[in-house]
Design an enzyme around this catalytic site. Structure first.
Site: not given
Ligand code: NAP
Length: 246
Positions: A154, A158
């Site tokens: 991961y 990133k």
């Molecule tokens: P999340 O709640 O898991 O949402 C991510 C979404 O992306 C989900 O709806 C997921 O669908 C979808 N997804 C996964 N694989 C995919 C694919 N191959 N094609 C299209 N859609 C896909 O994550 P989040 O926390 O909102 O994170 C959003 C972004 O922020 C990500 O890039 C994550 O790495 C980044 N981020 C998050 C955090 C945090 O603390 N939450 C921190 C740093 C960075 P499914 O659920 O059906 O798999």
């Protein structure tokens, strides 16, 4: 900030940060193109937008597949003529210590988190260049900057997003297109809710503001970078992490 008449593609828009970004852009009058791997959850977000008289389109796609990115962008350009914003937000985790990490865990994370950014950016860039206008915001992560045990895949993806952001920013800066990254810290979404409570508490103790961020707090940074007012900001990483990394 005036977003009237703009069109944005937001990937991973079914839940968490992507959903918050899509809803906020829609409230600002943007036509939002929602992309996610499952259509069901996406439709619920789209219904919310329609209830508020927003313009929305929904595409189920796997961001790691180039042909799906190309098809979506082609369809949007056919009906809308232009794409103003791309928010590359879809991301996954498959955590494991390197010693135990399976090749599949490495490949799937790199394919979604990094190749997905390449796929959608490549798909939209010609249209943005033709229009001499574009805003691309890539969602990276604090761990792309500081690393995290158990997340070699991961954090590499990133960190790769940051290198990609800076290189593309240099390629297209003279065409009215900016490319930036937002690096969230720990944000309360389904991605972090799955962490054991003891781990969540450890992070809360470490974060200077003593809490996880909200998806809306990421949205504000993304929205600013998408605005006309941010025209002179490109190739940057905006950290939104409650002071966890300074
Ligand atoms: P999340 O709640 O898991 O949402 C991510 C979404 O992306 C989900 O709806 C997921 O669908 C979808 N997804 C996964 N694989 C995919 C694919 N191959 N094609 C299209 N859609 C896909 O994550 P989040 O926390 O909102 O994170 C959003 C972004 O922020 C990500 O890039 C994550 O790495 C980044 N981020 C998050 C955090 C945090 O603390 N939450 C921190 C740093 C960075 P499914 O659920 O059906 O798999």
């Amino acid at each position: 900030m005036d977003f009237q008449g703009r069109t944005s593609i937001v990937t991973g828009a079914s839940q968490g940060i992507g959903k918050a970004i899509a809803l906020e852009l829609s409230r600002e009058g943007v036509e939002v193109i929602l992309v996610d791997i499952q259509k069901g959850k996406l439709e619920e977000v789209a219904d919310k937008i329609r209830e508020n008289k927003g313009k929305v389109a929904v595409f189920a796609a796997d961001v790691s597949r180039m042909e799906e990115a190309m098809e979506i962008v082609e369809a949007v350009v056919k009906s809308n003529k232009k794409i103003d914003h791309l928010v590359n937000n879809a991301g996954i985790t498959r955590d494991n210590l390197l010693m135990r990490m399976k090749e599949e865990e490495w490949d799937s994370v790199l394919n979604v988190n990094l190749k997905g950014v390449f796929n959608f950016s490549k798909a939209v860039i010609r249209n943005m260049i033709n229009n001499r206008y574009g805003r691309i915001v890539n969602i990276s992560s604090i761990v792309g900057l500081i690393g995290n045990a158990g997340q070699c895949n991961y954090s590499a993806s990133k960190a790769g997003v940051i290198g990609f952001t800076k290189s593309l920013a240099r390629e297209v800066a003279s065409r009215g297109i900016t490319v930036n990254a937002v690096a969230p810290g720990y944000i309360a979404t389904p991605m972090t809710e799955s962490l054991p409570e003891s781990v969540q508490q450890k992070f809360r103790d470490w974060i200077p503001v003593k809490r996880f961020g909200t998806p809306e707090e990421i949205t504000h940074a993304v929205k600013f970078l998408l605005s006309d007012e941010a025209a002179y900001i490109t190739g940057q990483v905006i950290n939104v992490n409650g002071g966890m990394f300074m």
